[in-house]
Design a protein around this motif. Structure first.
Motif, short mmCIF file in Angstrom:
data_model
loop_
_atom_site.label_atom_id
_atom_site.label_comp_id
_atom_site.label_asym_id
_atom_site.label_seq_id
_atom_site.Cartn_x
_atom_site.Cartn_y
_atom_site.Cartn_z
N GLU A 141 -1.49 -4.51 9.06
CA GLU A 141 -0.83 -4.93 7.82
C GLU A 141 -1.82 -5.03 6.67
O GLU A 141 -1.51 -4.62 5.54
N ALA A 142 -3.00 -5.56 6.93
CA ALA A 142 -4.00 -5.68 5.86
C ALA A 142 -4.47 -4.30 5.41
O ALA A 142 -4.69 -4.07 4.21
N HIS A 143 -4.63 -3.39 6.36
CA HIS A 143 -5.00 -2.02 5.98
C HIS A 143 -3.89 -1.37 5.16
O HIS A 143 -4.17 -0.67 4.17
N LEU A 144 -2.65 -1.60 5.55
CA LEU A 144 -1.52 -1.01 4.83
C LEU A 144 -1.45 -1.56 3.41
O LEU A 144 -1.25 -0.81 2.44
N ASN A 145 -1.63 -2.87 3.27
CA ASN A 145 -1.59 -3.49 1.95
C ASN A 145 -2.77 -3.03 1.09
O ASN A 145 -2.62 -2.77 -0.11
N ARG A 146 -3.95 -2.95 1.70
CA ARG A 146 -5.11 -2.51 0.93
C ARG A 146 -4.97 -1.06 0.52
O ARG A 146 -5.40 -0.66 -0.58
N ALA A 147 -4.34 -0.25 1.35
CA ALA A 147 -4.11 1.16 1.00
C ALA A 147 -3.26 1.26 -0.25
O ALA A 147 -3.53 2.08 -1.14
N ALA A 148 -2.21 0.43 -0.34
CA ALA A 148 -1.34 0.46 -1.52
C ALA A 148 -2.12 0.10 -2.77
O ALA A 148 -1.96 0.74 -3.83
N LEU A 149 -2.98 -0.92 -2.66
CA LEU A 149 -3.78 -1.32 -3.83
C LEU A 149 -4.80 -0.25 -4.18
O LEU A 149 -4.96 0.10 -5.37
N ARG A 150 -5.50 0.28 -3.21
CA ARG A 150 -6.49 1.32 -3.49
C ARG A 150 -5.83 2.54 -4.12
O ARG A 150 -6.37 3.16 -5.06
N ASN A 151 -4.66 2.89 -3.65
CA ASN A 151 -3.95 4.02 -4.22
C ASN A 151 -3.60 3.76 -5.68
O ASN A 151 -3.75 4.63 -6.54
N ARG A 152 -3.15 2.54 -5.95
CA ARG A 152 -2.80 2.17 -7.32
C ARG A 152 -4.02 2.21 -8.23
O ARG A 152 -3.93 2.51 -9.42
N MET A 153 -5.18 1.90 -7.65
CA MET A 153 -6.42 1.90 -8.42
C MET A 153 -7.01 3.31 -8.57
O MET A 153 -8.05 3.48 -9.20
N GLY A 154 -6.38 4.29 -7.97
CA GLY A 154 -6.87 5.65 -8.07
C GLY A 154 -7.91 6.01 -7.03
O GLY A 154 -8.56 7.05 -7.13
#
Length: 746
Positions: free
Chosen positions: A580-593
């Motif tokens: 779950e933490a990896h999934l959430n961090r992926a969404a944030l990293r993607n948003r950050m480019g």
């Protein structure tokens, strides 16, 4: 039993092991296949080990526990970093394990006393633990340059966690062939997908020779062989009977001959045979001993099992042995069996091994006589309450609700009554779908009334009441009565501090503070939500889930993305493999480019949980933005295999096929998305484009118009305007051609 080597199927075993990571050897009880396997694999360069897979005797990871223990000893002495990396899985799977390599203290879930432990694990938690353990074992094998062939006898008795660990070792091995398994199945029911199956043949008279008395006439040996069906366990028992003067009569079944032999023994001999058999954990390969145990007087056997169970439990609690449950499970008096299973069941629950726990407790839970057995306050009653607690959280409210009502009627004055009513309020208010907040509130209020009436003088009155108010606060929040929810949480924490200080019931105090944070987040008061969440973390700093929630909260605040990433990193550090933490961090990293980092997190998510459709979906989205539609399509299709009814996913499948020039597939998925959600504006817009490109402008305009009406996105308006302009140009062109034609004729 004398070792027998049956060379006939040895080549089949060897070739199967060479080809497949898992080989299942199908045979019947007593056929003694282990010597044959050893012979077949004697020349292998891999490390060969033969172990017993019965979890009741060897603990919940029997079959692999010897390997785990050996690798732990080696890594502790030679590669402590491997232990440190896997510590959150190791220390939680094995709560009594001690290692100097452990660097992170346990969280309050693991250190609170039984009376204070109000948090239990989600059912997926076990998989995270096993992924961490499997990765530890693989790294140890890589470091040691080892390859293992593990022969598991009685593999049909493997626990569900052990079977899952075997699957993980095979899946995560990446074809390096570090681990290969030969599973001996005497019950003909073991199944692993893609495993090779080899069937073990019967023994010939010549092959049984070593266990037959050479002084017995050849004809008598033939009779023994025929009566035994070529089974050495039966043949050995019949040989003993013949030596005692009993004839092998053709019309008597072998078990009848054994019974007659037992009848010739005196009570002392029978009791001695029983005692030695039970002390061997009922594993002696002796049909006479097995039969004596099966028909011996029940009370005597139960008494011996009870004594050994208590000794085994003491050894486990001292950290000297695995959790042996054979003796408790073998008690034939079901009431005594329930009493003895109460503590081991609590141990399995506290680790999160629910599948193993309910593997035997489901039968107990279904027994009408056991459901209301006891005074209502005994550990056996608590075992049922705990089972109901876990069941309702697993979405099995239709199973837990009737039991909790039944318990309340049978034991209205039980000390567990507040827990029962709390569970009912949470079932209806949180876990049942759809929720029923009216019924949930009724249970919550009944609980508060019961506590005031019956528990006013209880030494834990404040704790019990605040715990009940916590459920009521949750219901108030779901009713959008946020002020009432906040008041209940804040006042509850104040009562706890006043009554017990900051140290006692610290776990529940952290939960109260955390719940307050959740309510503040619901009303979009993020500063206060953050303040409360950080206070909860101060109470329970090593609980990784709090740090994951902090990452989620901070990711909503512009300019605090870096702090959110730190929170996710801390959550990953503190937990077993935490998808779950990896999934959430992926969404944030993607948003950050940061697409590369996002893809890395999504790949890690899929290592931990291959059937996490959201990871496949997010990965497909990133790949589409990178103009890699073929790779994106692969991810989308993997997601659709898991969740085919998601309209966003079906819409994106349509887009991927469109980018690949496959219009018919594209349109089919767009239409499927609209079946699932007729008001999916983006799909209407994209379908309009696809139909337009297919030369169907009229139906294209219909979808474009719906997209504009539903979504109002400027891009949708541009799509419609383009289609309208094209239609208008086409109409004008047709009019011009018609006019020219008319002029020509005149």
């Amino acid at each position: 039993m004398v070792d027998l080597i049956q060379q006939r199927i040895a080549p089949a075993i060897l070739s199967s092991v060479e080809i497949n990571p898992i080989t299942i050897l199908k045979t019947e009880p007593g056929m003694a296949p282990v010597p044959t396997i050893k012979s077949a694999l004697a020349s292998s360069s891999s490390d060969l080990s033969v172990v017993d897979g019965d979890w009741r005797i060897g603990g919940y990871l029997a079959g692999l526990q010897e390997l785990i223990d050996a690798e732990l000893r080696w890594a502790d002495e030679n590669r402590p970093k491997l232990v440190e990396t896997a510590q959150q899985s190791l220390k939680r799977l094995f709560p009594l394990l001690v290692s100097d390599a452990f660097t992170v203290p346990k969280d309050l879930t693991n250190t609170s006393s039984k009376e204070e432990r109000t948090r239990f694990y989600h059912h997926e938690y076990q998989n995270k633990l096993l992924v961490g353990l499997a990765e530890f074992l693989i790294r140890c094998a890589q470091e040691r340059n080892e390859r293992h062939i593990i022969v598991i006898d009685r593999a049909a008795a493997l626990s569900a966690p052990a079977k899952n660990l075997i699957k993980l070792l095979v899946r995560l091995d990446h074809d390096a062939r570090l681990f290969r398994f030969v599973l001996i199945d005497y019950e003909q029911r073991l199944y692993f997908q893609d495993a090779s199956e080899v069937h073990f043949g019967r023994y010939s008279l010549q092959e049984l020779g070593p266990i037959l008395d050479r002084e017995v006439a050849a004809e008598k040996q033939r009779q023994i062989h025929e009566a035994s069906g070529g089974n050495p366990l039966i043949a050995e028992a019949l040989s003993t009977c013949v030596a005692a003067g009993l004839p092998v009569i053709g019309y008597l079944a072998p078990v009848a001959i054994v019974d007659l032999y037992l009848a010739s023994l005196n009570t002392g001999e029978r009791h001695s045979l029983l005692k030695s058999y039970i002390e061997s954990d009922c594993t002696t390969p002796d049909l006479i001993a097995q039969r004596n145990y099966a028909i011996f007087e029940q009370t005597t056997a139960d008494h011996l099992h009870e004594q050994l169970h208590r000794a085994c439990l003491d050894r486990y609690l001292a950290g000297e042995a695995p959790l042996v449950m054979l003796h408790a499970l073998s008690i034939r008096d079901k009431y005594k069996r329930l009493e003895l299973l109460a503590e081991p069941s609590q141990i399995l629950q506290s680790i999160g091994l629910y599948d193993l726990w309910f593997g035997y407790f489901g039968e107990i839970f279904a027994d009408p006589a056991l459901r209301t057995f006891g005074p209502g306050d005994a550990p056996a009653n608590a075992a049922f309450i705990n089972a109901a607690f876990v069941l309702y959280s697993l979405g099995c409210g239709r199973v837990s609700v009737p039991y909790l009502d039944e318990f309340y009627k049978a034991f209205p004055k039980s000390r567990y009554t507040p827990t029962v009513l709390y569970a009912q309020s949470m079932t209806y208010g949180r876990y049942q779908q759809p929720v029923n907040l009216t019924v949930a509130e009724e249970y919550a209020l009944r609980n508060l009334e019961t506590i005031e009436r019956d528990f006013k003088d209880h030494d834990k009155y404040d704790y019990i009441k605040v715990f009940a108010e916590n459920a009521y606060a949750y219901i108030k929040a779901k009713q959008e009565k946020y002020d009432e929810a906040l008041t209940l949480c804040a006042e509850g924490h104040g009562k706890m501090l006043k009554a017990y200080g900051e140290e006692r019931f610290k776990l529940h105090q952290s939960i109260l503070i955390y719940n307050t944070s959740q309510v503040y987040e619901l009303v979009d008061d993020l500063p206060r939500a953050e303040k409360q969440l950080r206070e909860a973390i101060a109470y329970d700093p090593y609980y990784g889930e709090y740090h994951n929630d902090l990452g989620n909260l901070l990711s909503k605040v512009p300019g605090r993305e870096a702090e959110a990433l730190q929170a996710y990193a801390r959550a990953i550090e503190l937990c077993p493999p935490y998808y779950e933490a990896h999934l959430n961090r992926a969404a944030l990293r993607n948003r950050m480019g940061y697409a590369a980092g996002a893809l890395s997190d999504l790949d890690r998510t899929l290592v931990i949980k291959p059937n996490e459709w959201r990871a496949h979906f997010q990965k497909g989205n990133i790949l589409m933005r990178q103009d890699r539609p073929e790779a994106a399509l692969e991810s989308y299709l993997a997601a659709a295999d898991i969740d085919p009814k998601n309209p966003d996913l079906q819409s994106n499948l349509g887009l991927a096929y469109s980018e690949l020039g496959k219009a018919s597939e594209s349109i089919a998925h767009y239409l499927r998305a609209l079946e699932l959600n007729p008001r999916h504006a983006l799909t209407h817009n994209n379908l309009a484009i696809e139909y337009f490109n297919e030369g169907r402008p009229d139906i294209s305009l219909n979808h474009a118009t719906v997209a504009v009406e539903i979504g109002g996105d400027p891009d949708y308006l541009l799509t419609r305007e383009h289609i309208q302009a094209s239609l208008q140009a086409d109409l004008t062109s047709r009019r011009d051609r018609a006019s020219a034609s008319s002029t020509g004729f005149s």
